[in-house]
Write a protein that holds these residues in place. Structure first.
Motif, short mmCIF file in Angstrom:
data_model
loop_
_atom_site.label_atom_id
_atom_site.label_comp_id
_atom_site.label_asym_id
_atom_site.label_seq_id
_atom_site.Cartn_x
_atom_site.Cartn_y
_atom_site.Cartn_z
N TRP A 780 0.99 -1.17 -0.01
CA TRP A 780 0.03 -0.38 0.51
C TRP A 780 1.01 1.33 -0.14
CZ3 TRP A 780 -4.63 0.60 -1.18
CH2 TRP A 780 -5.74 -0.37 -0.81
N LEU A 781 1.93 1.59 0.76
CA LEU A 781 3.02 2.23 0.69
C LEU A 781 3.74 2.57 -0.29
CD1 LEU A 781 4.05 4.46 2.60
CD2 LEU A 781 6.48 2.78 3.14
N GLU A 782 4.04 1.61 -0.77
CA GLU A 782 5.15 2.06 -1.96
C GLU A 782 3.46 2.82 -3.56
OE1 GLU A 782 7.99 2.04 -5.50
OE2 GLU A 782 7.42 1.89 -3.20
N SER A 783 2.82 1.84 -2.89
CA SER A 783 0.85 2.63 -4.34
C SER A 783 1.08 4.18 -3.75
CB SER A 783 -0.45 2.04 -4.49
OG SER A 783 0.24 -0.03 -4.37
N VAL A 784 0.94 4.14 -2.94
CA VAL A 784 0.71 6.17 -2.49
C VAL A 784 1.99 6.75 -2.73
CG1 VAL A 784 0.54 7.55 -0.58
CG2 VAL A 784 -0.96 4.95 -0.54
N ARG A 785 3.39 5.71 -2.86
CA ARG A 785 4.39 6.75 -3.18
C ARG A 785 4.12 6.66 -4.68
NH1 ARG A 785 8.44 4.43 1.26
NH2 ARG A 785 8.45 5.66 2.86
N LEU A 786 4.09 5.71 -4.98
CA LEU A 786 3.90 5.65 -6.94
C LEU A 786 3.06 6.60 -7.17
CD1 LEU A 786 5.03 4.20 -9.66
CD2 LEU A 786 2.90 2.93 -9.60
N GLU A 787 1.87 6.82 -6.69
CA GLU A 787 0.89 8.14 -7.39
C GLU A 787 1.90 9.65 -6.88
OE1 GLU A 787 -1.00 7.79 -9.85
OE2 GLU A 787 -1.60 5.15 -8.68
N TYR A 788 2.02 9.81 -5.69
CA TYR A 788 2.66 10.66 -5.46
C TYR A 788 4.07 11.14 -5.73
CZ TYR A 788 3.81 14.63 -2.03
OH TYR A 788 4.49 15.87 -1.13
N ARG A 789 4.89 10.64 -7.01
CA ARG A 789 6.17 10.66 -7.33
C ARG A 789 5.06 10.73 -8.62
NH1 ARG A 789 8.32 6.35 -4.19
NH2 ARG A 789 7.65 4.52 -6.36
N ALA A 796 -3.02 9.98 -4.66
CA ALA A 796 -2.18 9.35 -3.62
C ALA A 796 -2.81 9.64 -2.16
CB ALA A 796 -0.94 10.43 -3.48
N ASN A 797 -3.51 10.60 -1.60
CA ASN A 797 -4.34 10.54 -0.81
C ASN A 797 -5.62 10.04 -0.24
OD1 ASN A 797 -2.87 12.30 0.75
ND2 ASN A 797 -4.42 14.20 -0.81
N THR A 798 -6.15 9.58 -1.73
CA THR A 798 -7.24 8.38 -1.49
C THR A 798 -6.82 7.28 -1.31
OG1 THR A 798 -8.47 10.10 -3.57
CG2 THR A 798 -9.36 7.78 -2.87
N LEU A 799 -5.38 6.83 -1.97
CA LEU A 799 -5.18 5.82 -1.66
C LEU A 799 -4.51 5.41 -0.19
CD1 LEU A 799 -2.78 4.45 -4.76
CD2 LEU A 799 -4.40 3.58 -3.84
N MET A 800 -4.25 6.66 0.03
CA MET A 800 -3.85 6.61 1.36
C MET A 800 -5.14 6.24 2.48
SD MET A 800 -1.70 6.14 3.41
CE MET A 800 0.52 7.03 3.13
N ALA A 801 -5.86 6.89 2.30
CA ALA A 801 -7.19 6.68 2.97
C ALA A 801 -7.83 4.98 2.94
CB ALA A 801 -8.41 7.54 2.65
N LYS A 802 -7.87 4.37 1.69
CA LYS A 802 -8.13 2.67 1.54
C LYS A 802 -6.95 2.26 2.27
CE LYS A 802 -10.20 3.62 -2.57
NZ LYS A 802 -10.19 3.38 -4.04
N ALA A 803 -5.75 2.47 2.46
CA ALA A 803 -4.72 1.49 2.81
C ALA A 803 -4.69 1.76 4.63
CB ALA A 803 -3.56 2.36 2.96
N LEU A 804 -5.11 3.07 5.09
CA LEU A 804 -5.46 3.13 6.78
C LEU A 804 -6.24 2.20 6.73
CD1 LEU A 804 -4.33 6.86 6.94
CD2 LEU A 804 -3.48 4.78 7.46
N GLN A 805 -7.46 2.31 6.38
CA GLN A 805 -8.68 1.30 6.83
C GLN A 805 -8.88 -0.20 6.32
OE1 GLN A 805 -11.66 2.67 3.33
NE2 GLN A 805 -12.78 4.50 4.71
N GLU A 806 -7.86 -0.78 5.66
CA GLU A 806 -7.13 -1.79 5.27
C GLU A 806 -6.27 -2.57 6.64
OE1 GLU A 806 -5.75 -5.07 2.20
OE2 GLU A 806 -7.00 -3.93 1.42
N CYS A 807 -5.30 -1.18 6.95
CA CYS A 807 -4.13 -2.15 7.75
C CYS A 807 -4.42 -0.42 8.73
CB CYS A 807 -3.12 -2.03 7.28
SG CYS A 807 -3.03 -2.77 5.73
#
Length: 941
Positions: A780-789, A796-807
């Motif tokens: 999940w962290l790599e996915s967020v950073r990929l969008e941020y880069r 990236a913010n949307t993915l981070m919200a999903k990531a925090l819901q799952e983990c």
């Protein structure tokens, strides 16, 4: 027709519209403007109002309905359960039995209400609390921010910009009313026009002052205020000097009125009037009424039981608190007369009286209580001269020779030689005082001290301190062989005299001996008592806990003695040897560690870790041949051990003996082939630049160990290094087929696609990896950073919200989420992160970086310390800490961080592994890697 119709017809008139105003037709008044021509008392006729709003007809109907007593018995007003809505018998007479029935029903309702009252109130309370939690007040929402205002410094507060003032100039700068003093000429001018009274009362001229009408009143000796005349008759001139004199005369008259004419004493001193007023300000915080009640109660107690000492003491302290010190002194002296045998009353009297008076009080107390130790101690405290103190205490010892407290106080004032003489007399008078015996033994010579301690043992056979002191005495004089005997005899003697051996107390005494430098005594005590009162199956566990406790108390010799005893009892326990070895590594010397490890491998030859620790210790000391010999012995004891093979390879490669390392690895591959041995073989060739040999070894290894992901990673990275992205992609793809749950393989493949510009493919790979490995924070962290880069911050913010819901409990994700937020929201996000992952090192590191970014240096340093303490294996934390100290710390602080990092030997961390596993840095030490990682960090957060 429609085209000619005006657009404003049929529309409501605009606000403020007056008909005819545009053409000037406003000069007439019609009846519609002033109302109908009716009397004010006439009923209003608004027949044209809508139904229900008519004040005449509708009101009349309502009054008729109110006057109508007939019940509405229509079927629509009937309910099967409740009957008719109204009362069927409301028109009947209300009699006494009706009243009684109503009272009974009311009592029943009240009783039923009381039965449910507690439950109902509890439910209402819970509903209110729930409502408050769901909809908190604004005051509650900002309470945490209000609390944090306490942390705002004065400089920060003063730097807050002022809010702009929206008021106009006149409101912002009000001109206050000016009061100009009226000049004397104004008074003189108006006095001339007015009428002046220049005569005075004949009584004032007769007595020269004020004649009071009260019996026993005062004829003041001061001249009257109007006698000299404020204005010269006939002129009307005002004399300001005479007005001032008249004011002073009036003040003197008022002060004289409060003087006592009978006794001739003045109650109020005119000069010290204000000073007295200041002294009357109460210094206590209680209510005056409460003080009056307390005073009355205590007076009642004193009168009913005058020989009760606490009543006198309480009364005196009450007056002292209210500022009436003299009253308190008088009360307590009265108390000494009524209770002459009370020690507390005399001591309180001495406390309240000033210096010399207190001495007199104490002297009087001694006459009444010649055996009171506390009074003698108080008398000595009151003396300022040392000789006077000695005289008082010696006099006290004549009367009370068996008081240990008096002897100790007297000895403390003497020189060592005189103190020794006094103590020899003291132990005769108080033979049961251990402290006096031990004090005398400390002042005597070695021979005399032994005699003193022997006498002390005879007089007090049940005290352990005498025995321990004797052991310390022998150790201090070099008789260490006697120490063990004395402690053993102590245990035997104390048991013979019925003393229970308390293990905790003896261990505490041993720790004190350790801190005092008596190592032999401490170790002897530990050996004697460590096994007392412990079940056989609990011995190992309890002893390890005791050793940890001693280390925590900084009693290292005690811990060493416990480990030595435990190793005697459990010589073949690998865990005890390991604990002892780690203790020596952290707190001992290299020699002590190596000596212990030699004994350890003799008892536990199959314990590979002990062999490796011994070899590493020799290697770090620079003795490579000794390290080789230890590993050779380890091979004999553990043939074909993977750990020992790899340790030998590391030893040779670190010392640039690459050919020997190659031969060792080849021998290991033939005799003990494992995936790790192949991996180390590949890495050795890779770091030495033999990429073709590395590829061959990698292919050979993958034939045997295709499910070992690190081999696939190395193969792909070697292809990347040779700039063959297609082959690298193929290697990663084959690896993922065999190891679909390897997170680093997915990350390497994704980064390879991103590097060659295939962003969409990289995103697809990460989505696929998340499907195969759900709840994986790294992916999940790599996915967020990929969008941020890629610059897609919203995604990236949307993915981070999903990531925090799952983990929701992933510290890595929370730490990244903190710095994805804008600066004002970071603090709130960090609070949420700490609630979810309170002890996660990544979150603690993020909070430390947050404080660093806000220039809160002390707090940042504190959080860095907390991070490395919780997880010393996280290399990133050490790197950020070192970078922080490079910018804000001293040279000593930087060296301290570096030294602690080298001792911790961190192995993990994203930034740390990126540097430490780089082929170019394969031979670098921990300290060098720390500097490199810190240099890569850019504090742009």
């Amino acid at each position: 027709m429609n085209k000619k119709k005006k657009p404003f017809l049929g529309m409501p008139a605009p606000l403020g519209y007056v008909p005819g105003l545009g053409r000037g037709a406003t000069g007439f008044t019609t009846r519609s403007d002033i109302g109908p021509a009716r009397d004010a008392n006439d009923p209003v006729d608004d027949r044209h109002a809508p139904p229900g709003k008519r004040t005449v007809g509708d009101q009349m109907k309502k009054s008729q309905a109110a006057d109508d007593d007939d019940e509405d018995l229509n079927d629509t007003n009937y309910d099967e359960f409740n009957g008719y809505a109204g009362s069927l018998f409301s028109s009947g007479p209300y009699e006494k039995d009706d009243e009684e029935a109503d009272a009974i029903y009311a009592a029943l309702d009240k009783r039923m209400d009381e039965r449910r009252k507690e439950r109902r109130e509890q439910r209402e309370k819970e509903e209110i609390e729930k409502y408050r939690m769901e909809r908190p007040k604004i005051q509650q929402q900002f309470s945490d921010l209000k609390r944090k205002l306490a942390e705002v410094t004065e400089e920060e507060w003063l730097s807050i910009p002022e809010v702009g003032d929206a008021r106009n100039k006149r409101q912002r700068n009000p001109r206050y009313e000016k009061l100009t003093p009226v000049p004397d000429s104004f008074f003189a001018k108006h006095l001339q026009t007015g009428e002046n009274h220049t005569s005075v009362d004949p009584r004032q001229t007769q007595f020269g002052g004020l004649n009071t009408p009260y019996p026993g009143g005062l004829n003041t000796p001061y001249p009257g205020g109007m006698t000299p005349g404020l204005m010269t008759p006939g002129t009307g001139d005002l004399d300001m000097r005479k007005i001032g004199q008249a004011r002073n005369t009036l003040m003197d008259m008022r002060l004289s009125q409060v003087s006592d004419s009978v006794s001739g004493q003045t109650v109020v001193d005119p000069k010290g009037y204000l000073t007295d007023l200041n002294s009357m300000i109460p210094t206590h915080g209680g209510d005056i009424n409460d003080i009056k009640k307390a005073r009355l109660l205590l007076k009642s107690v004193r009168e009913t039981n005058p020989h009760h000492p606490p009543a006198w003491i309480a009364s005196a302290r009450l007056e002292e608190v209210t500022g009436k010190l003299q009253v308190a002194r008088n009360l307590i002296m009265k108390g000494t007369e009524m209770c002459p045998k009370s020690e507390d009353v005399w001591l309180e009297a001495a406390r309240l009286q000033p210096g010399d008076t207190a001495k007199a009080v104490v002297a009087q107390a001694v006459r009444h209580l010649p055996q009171s130790v506390r009074i003698y101690i108080r008398a000595a405290e009151l003396e300022t001269d040392i000789r006077a103190k000695k005289r008082v205490l010696r006099k006290a010892l004549e009367h009370v020779p068996n008081s240990v407290r008096l002897w100790k106080a007297a000895v403390e004032l003497e020189e060592p030689e005189d103190a020794r003489i006094m103590l020899s007399r003291a132990v005769e008078c108080c033979p049961t005082s251990v402290e006096l015996w031990l004090a005398l033994a400390r002042l005597e010579t070695y021979e005399n001290a032994r005699k003193v301690l022997n006498k002390a043992r005879e007089n007090i056979p049940t005290d352990r301190h005498i025995w321990i002191t004797a052991a310390k005495l022998e150790e201090a004089n070099g008789n260490t062989q006697m120490v063990e005997k004395i402690i053993d005899r102590a245990i035997t003697s104390l048991r013979a005299n019925g003393v229970e051996i308390n293990r905790e107390q003896w261990i505490q005494d041993a720790e004190e001996c350790d801190k005092a430098g008596s190592v032999a005594t401490c170790q002897a005590v530990m050996r004697a008592v460590i096994g007392i009162g412990i079940e056989e199956e609990d011995r190992k566990h309890t002893w390890m806990e005791d050793a940890d406790s001693c280390v925590a108390h900084n009693a290292l010799e005690c811990a060493r003695a416990i480990y030595a005893y435990a190793l005697q009892v459990f010589p073949s326990k690998k865990s005890v040897w390991l604990r002892a070895a780690y203790f020596e590594k952290n707190h001992g010397t290299r020699e002590s560690l190596e000596a212990l490890l030699q004994r350890a491998v003799a008892h536990c030859p199959k314990a590979e870790v002990l062999w490796l620790m011994g070899a590493k210790s020799k290697w770090l000391a620079g003795d490579v041949p000794a390290a080789r010999s230890i590993l050779a012995l380890a091979f004999q004891a553990n043939p074909n051990s993977e750990e020992i093979w790899l340790a030998a390879v590391k030893l040779e490669s670190e010392n640039n003996e690459y050919e020997r390392a190659r031969r060792l690895l080849a021998k290991a591959r033939s005799s003990a082939p494992t995936a790790r041995v192949f991996m180390k073989s590949v890495k050795l060739e890779w770091v030495l630049g033999n990429l073709a040999a590395a590829q061959e070894l990698c292919e050979e290894a993958l034939k045997h160990y295709e499910d070992f992901p690190k081999l696939w990673m190395m193969k792909g990275q070697i292809e990347e290094q040779e700039e063959l992205p297609e082959k690298a992609r193929e290697a990663y793809g084959q690896g993922l087929k065999k190891c679909p749950h390897s997170t680093p393989l997915w990350l390497l493949l994704s980064r390879l696609e991103e590097k060659v510009g295939q962003l969409t493919r990289a995103r697809a790979i990460l989505e696929k990896s998340r499907l195969k490995n759900p709840k994986n924070p790294g992916l999940w962290l790599e996915s967020v950073r990929l969008e941020y880069r890629a610059g897609l911050k919203n995604i990236a913010n949307t993915l981070m919200a999903k990531a925090l819901q799952e983990c929701p409990s992933s510290g890595v994700l929370w730490s990244e989420a903190i710095f994805l937020e804008a600066r004002p929201q970071r603090k709130t996000k960090s609070v949420d992160a700490l609630k979810k992952c309170e002890h996660d090192p990544h979150v603690l590191l993020a909070v430390a970086k947050l404080f660093w970014s806000e220039r809160k240096i002390t707090k940042a340093r504190e959080w860095f310390h907390r991070t490395v303490k919780i997880d010393s294996d996280l290399g990133d934390a050490w790197a950020f800490f070192y970078k922080f100290e490079l910018q804000h710390g001293t040279e000593e602080q930087r060296e301290e961080v570096r030294r602690r990092c080298e001792n911790a030997e961190p192995r993990h961390g994203e930034l740390w592994c990126a540097v430490s596993k780089d082929i170019a840095n394969w031979q670098r030490k921990i300290g060098e890697i720390l500097v490199l990682v810190a240099a890569h960090i850019r504090n742009t957060f």
